[in-house]
Motif scaffolding. Structure first.
Motif, PDB file in Angstrom:
ATOM      1  N   MET A 185       0.839  -1.192   0.000  1.00 19.78           N
ATOM      2  CA  MET A 185       0.000   0.000   0.000  1.00 19.78           C
ATOM      3  C   MET A 185       0.871   1.237   0.000  1.00 19.78           C
ATOM      4  N   ASP A 186       0.643   2.176  -0.946  1.00 16.90           N
ATOM      5  CA  ASP A 186       1.384   3.431  -1.023  1.00 16.90           C
ATOM      6  C   ASP A 186       0.456   4.540  -0.575  1.00 16.90           C
ATOM      7  N   SER A 187       0.881   5.298   0.420  1.00 18.95           N
ATOM      8  CA  SER A 187       0.025   6.326   0.997  1.00 18.95           C
ATOM      9  C   SER A 187       0.221   7.684   0.348  1.00 18.95           C
ATOM     10  N   ARG A 188       0.866   7.736  -0.810  1.00 18.98           N
ATOM     11  CA  ARG A 188       1.070   9.022  -1.477  1.00 18.98           C
ATOM     12  C   ARG A 188      -0.270   9.613  -1.900  1.00 18.98           C
ATOM     13  N   THR A 189      -0.348  10.948  -1.842  1.00 22.71           N
ATOM     14  CA  THR A 189      -1.539  11.636  -2.290  1.00 22.71           C
ATOM     15  C   THR A 189      -1.508  11.763  -3.803  1.00 22.71           C
ATOM     16  N   GLN A 190      -2.580  12.340  -4.374  1.00 21.71           N
ATOM     17  CA  GLN A 190      -2.699  12.415  -5.828  1.00 21.71           C
ATOM     18  C   GLN A 190      -1.590  13.247  -6.460  1.00 21.71           C
ATOM     19  N   ASP A 191      -1.034  14.224  -5.705  1.00 23.65           N
ATOM     20  CA  ASP A 191       0.038  15.044  -6.273  1.00 23.65           C
ATOM     21  C   ASP A 191       1.412  14.400  -6.098  1.00 23.65           C
ATOM     22  N   GLY A 227      -8.152   2.894   8.555  1.00 25.36           N
ATOM     23  CA  GLY A 227      -8.929   1.808   9.148  1.00 25.36           C
ATOM     24  C   GLY A 227      -8.507   1.437  10.556  1.00 25.36           C
ATOM     25  N   VAL A 228      -8.074   2.420  11.344  1.00 26.78           N
ATOM     26  CA  VAL A 228      -7.542   2.125  12.675  1.00 26.78           C
ATOM     27  C   VAL A 228      -8.680   1.778  13.639  1.00 26.78           C
ATOM     28  N   ARG A 229      -8.519   0.649  14.272  1.00 29.45           N
ATOM     29  CA  ARG A 229      -9.511   0.170  15.239  1.00 29.45           C
ATOM     30  C   ARG A 229      -8.797  -0.208  16.532  1.00 29.45           C
ATOM     31  N   LYS A 230      -9.358   0.233  17.660  1.00 25.63           N
ATOM     32  CA  LYS A 230      -8.789  -0.067  18.969  1.00 25.63           C
ATOM     33  C   LYS A 230      -9.904  -0.523  19.900  1.00 25.63           C
ATOM     34  N   VAL A 231      -9.708  -1.697  20.493  1.00 26.85           N
ATOM     35  CA  VAL A 231     -10.694  -2.266  21.406  1.00 26.85           C
ATOM     36  C   VAL A 231     -10.027  -2.525  22.756  1.00 26.85           C
ATOM     37  N   TYR A 232     -10.651  -2.045  23.825  1.00 27.06           N
ATOM     38  CA  TYR A 232     -10.194  -2.350  25.175  1.00 27.06           C
ATOM     39  C   TYR A 232     -11.031  -3.496  25.722  1.00 27.06           C
ATOM     40  N   ARG A 233     -10.368  -4.461  26.339  1.00 28.40           N
ATOM     41  CA  ARG A 233     -11.051  -5.642  26.860  1.00 28.40           C
ATOM     42  C   ARG A 233     -10.779  -5.793  28.341  1.00 28.40           C
ATOM     43  N   THR A 234     -11.847  -5.957  29.112  1.00 24.41           N
ATOM     44  CA  THR A 234     -11.748  -6.250  30.542  1.00 24.41           C
ATOM     45  C   THR A 234     -12.635  -7.456  30.815  1.00 24.41           C
ATOM     46  N   GLY A 235     -12.018  -8.608  31.002  1.00 25.41           N
ATOM     47  CA  GLY A 235     -12.798  -9.831  31.137  1.00 25.41           C
ATOM     48  C   GLY A 235     -13.593 -10.093  29.878  1.00 25.41           C
ATOM     49  N   LEU A 248      -1.694   6.518  17.197  1.00 21.60           N
ATOM     50  CA  LEU A 248      -0.969   7.111  16.071  1.00 21.60           C
ATOM     51  C   LEU A 248       0.532   7.200  16.350  1.00 21.60           C
ATOM     52  N   SER A 249       0.900   7.305  17.619  1.00 14.48           N
ATOM     53  CA  SER A 249       2.324   7.390  17.977  1.00 14.48           C
ATOM     54  C   SER A 249       2.932   6.032  18.268  1.00 14.48           C
ATOM     55  N   GLY A 250       2.109   4.984  18.300  1.00 17.12           N
ATOM     56  CA  GLY A 250       2.618   3.653  18.589  1.00 17.12           C
ATOM     57  C   GLY A 250       2.798   3.363  20.058  1.00 17.12           C
ATOM     58  N   LEU A 251       2.340   4.255  20.938  1.00 15.19           N
ATOM     59  CA  LEU A 251       2.399   3.968  22.370  1.00 15.19           C
ATOM     60  C   LEU A 251       1.452   2.833  22.736  1.00 15.19           C
ATOM     61  N   ASP A 252       0.302   2.780  22.057  1.00 16.42           N
ATOM     62  CA  ASP A 252      -0.653   1.685  22.229  1.00 16.42           C
ATOM     63  C   ASP A 252      -0.707   0.858  20.951  1.00 16.42           C
ATOM     64  N   ASP A 253      -0.947  -0.447  21.095  1.00 18.96           N
ATOM     65  CA  ASP A 253      -1.191  -1.296  19.943  1.00 18.96           C
ATOM     66  C   ASP A 253      -2.577  -1.018  19.365  1.00 18.96           C
ATOM     67  N   GLY A 288      -6.044  -2.118  11.123  1.00 19.84           N
ATOM     68  CA  GLY A 288      -5.676  -0.909  10.406  1.00 19.84           C
ATOM     69  C   GLY A 288      -4.181  -0.773  10.211  1.00 19.84           C
ATOM     70  N   ARG A 289      -3.777   0.409   9.800  1.00 23.42           N
ATOM     71  CA  ARG A 289      -2.386   0.694   9.456  1.00 23.42           C
ATOM     72  C   ARG A 289      -2.076   2.137   9.837  1.00 23.42           C
ATOM     73  N   VAL A 290      -0.884   2.350  10.383  1.00 24.14           N
ATOM     74  CA  VAL A 290      -0.429   3.698  10.730  1.00 24.14           C
ATOM     75  C   VAL A 290       0.992   3.883  10.213  1.00 24.14           C
ATOM     76  N   GLU A 291       1.182   4.841   9.326  1.00 17.41           N
ATOM     77  CA  GLU A 291       2.510   5.210   8.848  1.00 17.41           C
ATOM     78  C   GLU A 291       2.860   6.583   9.390  1.00 17.41           C
ATOM     79  N   VAL A 292       4.059   6.723   9.945  1.00 12.41           N
ATOM     80  CA  VAL A 292       4.575   8.007  10.407  1.00 12.41           C
ATOM     81  C   VAL A 292       5.956   8.193   9.801  1.00 12.41           C
ATOM     82  N   ASP A 293       6.115   9.283   9.070  1.00 13.80           N
ATOM     83  CA  ASP A 293       7.395   9.586   8.426  1.00 13.80           C
ATOM     84  C   ASP A 293       7.842   8.435   7.529  1.00 13.80           C
TER      85      ASP A 293
END
Length: 250
Positions: free
Chosen positions: A1-7, A17-25, A62-67, A71-76
């Motif tokens: 997957m290439d995240s380049r914009t149209q220009d 498509g970032v999804r985060k679910v917290y689970r407790t029991g 977005l910073s990778g502190l949490d899993d 989805g997918r997160v690219e930074v730099d």
């Protein structure tokens, strides 16, 4: 997957498509719901929303502190969650800076020692680290306070030390989570003046979470969250002759 914009340009941040679910029991709480966001180099982006809408979770993912759960997160240009934990930590140390509501300064260290610490941890020689820390403290208006400990600084000064610490490694992006939350209105204005100046004059990319509508109105781009989704993306400062643009993004 290439995240380049149209220009043909690659965004500094591309989250898809970032999804985060917290689970407790047996209980599951979905904090982020298939969220998409792009940030271009040099942008200052605010994130607002009611309590529990997922603002801090978004920054942490977005910073990778949490899993993330999907989805997918690219930074730099790097896919954070395709890396090992060690590689992600190293990437974060070199490409990201952090400013939090709690200053998180080491009480027994001077301002200069707090600011130089990220450089020392990544192998910068001590003399160079101290010179860069001192220069950055001068940049944020604290050149006269380099030897002072946090207890000897006002709240606004402490937050400027944390901003200097976030910037000293010349990161691609600074994440700021409620950076004015512990400050009175006058000090909050000073901190926001500093962040907007760094963005405008030096092109520093900043993604900033805030609950303060007055701060939100100052930002060149503001995204709003509700129930783990981005519901609007507004640029309230149009070019001359333009009109504000509000776009539903999720």
């Amino acid at each position: 997957m290439d995240s380049r914009t149209q220009d043909g340009h690659r965004p500094l941040l591309a989250a898809t498509g970032v999804r985060k679910v917290y689970r407790t029991g047996s209980v599951e709480v979905t904090a982020l719901r298939d969220l998409d966001l792009t940030v271009q180099p040099g942008e200052l982006v605010g994130v607002m929303g009611p309590s529990g809408s997922g603002k801090t979770t978004l920054l942490n993912c977005l910073s990778g502190l949490d899993d993330i759960d999907a989805g997918r997160v690219e930074v730099d240009g790097r896919d954070l969650f395709a890396m090992s934990d060690a590689a992600r930590t190293e990437h974060r140390a070199h490409a990201m800076g952090f400013v939090f509501q709690a200053f998180n300064l080491i009480p027994v260290f001077s301002a200069a020692e707090n600011v130089e610490l990220p450089l020392l941890l990544t192998g910068t020689p001590p003399r160079e680290a101290r010179a860069r820390a001192t220069a950055m403290l001068e940049r944020v208006g604290l050149g006269h306070r380099v030897g002072h400990r946090p207890s000897e600084l006002s709240g606004g000064e402490q937050q400027r030390v944390t901003i200097a610490r976030a910037l000293v490694a010349r990161p691609a992006v600074v994440w700021a989570d409620e950076p004015t939350g512990n400050l009175d209105s006058a000090m909050a204005d000073q901190v926001m003046d500093l962040l907007t100046t760094l963005n405008r004059d030096e092109g520093q990319t900043i993604v900033l979470v805030t609950h303060d509508e007055a701060i939100g109105r100052r930002l060149p781009r503001l995204v709003r969250m509700r129930d783990g989704r981005l519901v609007s993306d507004t640029r309230p400062r149009p070019p001359a002759g333009g009109t504000p643009r509000a776009e539903l993004v999720g």
